[in-house]
Design a protein around this motif. Structure first.
Motif, short mmCIF file in Angstrom:
data_model
loop_
_atom_site.label_atom_id
_atom_site.label_comp_id
_atom_site.label_asym_id
_atom_site.label_seq_id
_atom_site.Cartn_x
_atom_site.Cartn_y
_atom_site.Cartn_z
N GLY A 271 0.82 -1.21 0.00
CA GLY A 271 0.00 0.00 0.00
C GLY A 271 0.85 1.26 0.00
O GLY A 271 2.09 1.20 -0.06
N VAL A 272 0.18 2.41 0.08
CA VAL A 272 0.82 3.72 0.14
C VAL A 272 0.15 4.51 1.24
O VAL A 272 -1.07 4.76 1.20
N ALA A 273 0.89 4.87 2.28
CA ALA A 273 0.32 5.66 3.37
C ALA A 273 -0.20 7.00 2.80
O ALA A 273 0.48 7.65 2.02
N GLY A 274 -1.40 7.36 3.22
CA GLY A 274 -2.05 8.55 2.69
C GLY A 274 -2.99 8.25 1.55
O GLY A 274 -3.80 9.11 1.17
N MET A 275 -2.89 7.04 0.97
CA MET A 275 -3.74 6.67 -0.16
C MET A 275 -4.42 5.33 0.06
O MET A 275 -5.63 5.24 0.17
#
Length: 347
Positions: A271-275
């Motif tokens: 994943g991508v933190a913030g998204m």
């Protein structure tokens, strides 16, 4: 609730300088003097810092291969300039001899070590013939009030070649015996990636670190990075009393526990933190008194090993050696190195 504490000093990576020829010595001297002046060093002490950097950079230019100098600011009870010099030069097989004034050899930093020791408040050098040298030196603004060093944890960052700001950022805090540390790799490079990473560390600084664990902190950072580029983020909590490392990550920040020469990787969720961060999950790994915990962004290759001779040295030195040996020049790089932190009774 146990005692709340912070790292002995707050470190900030200010500037990396490539040392490729003798003209770089003047650039290093001016940059170090400027930083000392910004930290309100007395003029005479700032000049001494500049002189020491001239010695370090001159010897890197004369004897090293791929020499670099990192200037850092340390703020705690007092202020200090910390210098980290790394190279892939021939190394030195007799450090004691190299420290003597007037000694000259093909070994990196072989000239001027005596002067550097006299000017600095603390100097640590590790040199391996055929591999290179790492030097870490601290210069206090007030030599009567030394800045206490954090002997158990340190983080270093380095921007991609051509950039002046780094999209990776580190945060470390001690809470009693526990050590909580965060590494964020902002998506991409440049100012926007750096802004995302700095927001992550600002979120960590604002958190009640005595009351949150890795998963809560990662969740808070994920929410805080909404509207930014986002990034990869991981948090590790070293708990020597429980004998565990608690680890939680989103994205490709890597973590590993090295014990008795054995390296055990720690797991981050995709994943991508913030998204996108659907599964924020904590994992636990054994932590021995002799263990070393390493976290790094993908600016370091995962095929690193720790030199057994470096293991007893300062975490700053170990982190610098990892950057030198495993760092990737076409990406921002960040690395944290930590050991179990024990607070003496009554402190």
């Amino acid at each position: 609730m146990g005692p709340i504490g912070v790292a002995a000093s707050v470190a900030e990576d200010v500037e990396w300088l490539r040392i490729e020829d003798l003209s770089a010595a003047g650039t290093a001297r001016r940059a170090a003097t400027r930083l000392a002046e910004q930290l309100a060093f007395p003029p005479a002490r700032a000049a001494e810092v500049g002189l020491a950097l001239t010695e370090i950079a001159t010897n890197l230019a004369r004897h090293a291969q791929a020499g670099s100098v990192l200037l850092r600011s340390l703020r705690g009870v007092g202020t200090a300039v910390e210098v980290v010099a790394v190279d892939a030069g021939p190394g030195m097989d007799d450090l004691a001899r190299s420290r003597r004034d007037g000694h000259s050899s093909a070994g990196t930093l072989g000239i001027g070590l005596g002067a550097i020791h006299r000017l600095a408040d603390d100097v640590d050098i590790a040199s391996t013939p055929g591999v290179g040298t790492v030097l870490v030196a601290r210069f206090d603004a007030d030599r009567r009030a030394p800045v206490p060093a954090d002997s158990t944890a340190a983080g270093l960052t380095r921007p991609i070649t051509g950039e002046t700001v780094c999209g990776d950022a580190c945060w470390i805090r001690h809470i009693g015996d526990r050590t909580l540390m965060l590494l964020c790799d902002g998506l991409g490079h440049g100012p926007q990636a750096a802004a995302a990473a700095q927001r992550a560390t600002a979120t960590a600084r604002a958190a009640r670190a005595d009351r949150v664990g890795p998963e809560e902190l990662v969740s808070s950072v994920h929410a805080a990075l909404s509207g930014t580029r986002g990034g990869a983020v991981a948090v590790a909590e070293l708990d020597p009393a429980a004998g565990v490392v608690r680890f939680c990550g989103v994205g490709n920040v890597a973590g590993a526990v090295v014990t008795d020469g054995r390296k055990r990787g720690m797991t981050s969720a995709p994943g991508v933190a913030g998204m996108r961060a659907r599964h924020v999950r904590r994992f636990e790994y054994p932590l021995e008194p002799t263990s070393v915990v390493v976290m790094h962004s993908d600016g370091l290759t995962g095929r690193w090993t720790l030199d057994p001779e470096l293991l007893p040295r300062s975490p700053t030195m170990v982190a610098a050696a990892l950057l030198r040996d495993a760092g990737i020049r076409h990406d921002d790089a960040g690395v944290i190195v930590a050991r179990p932190h024990r607070v003496a009774e009554g402190s």
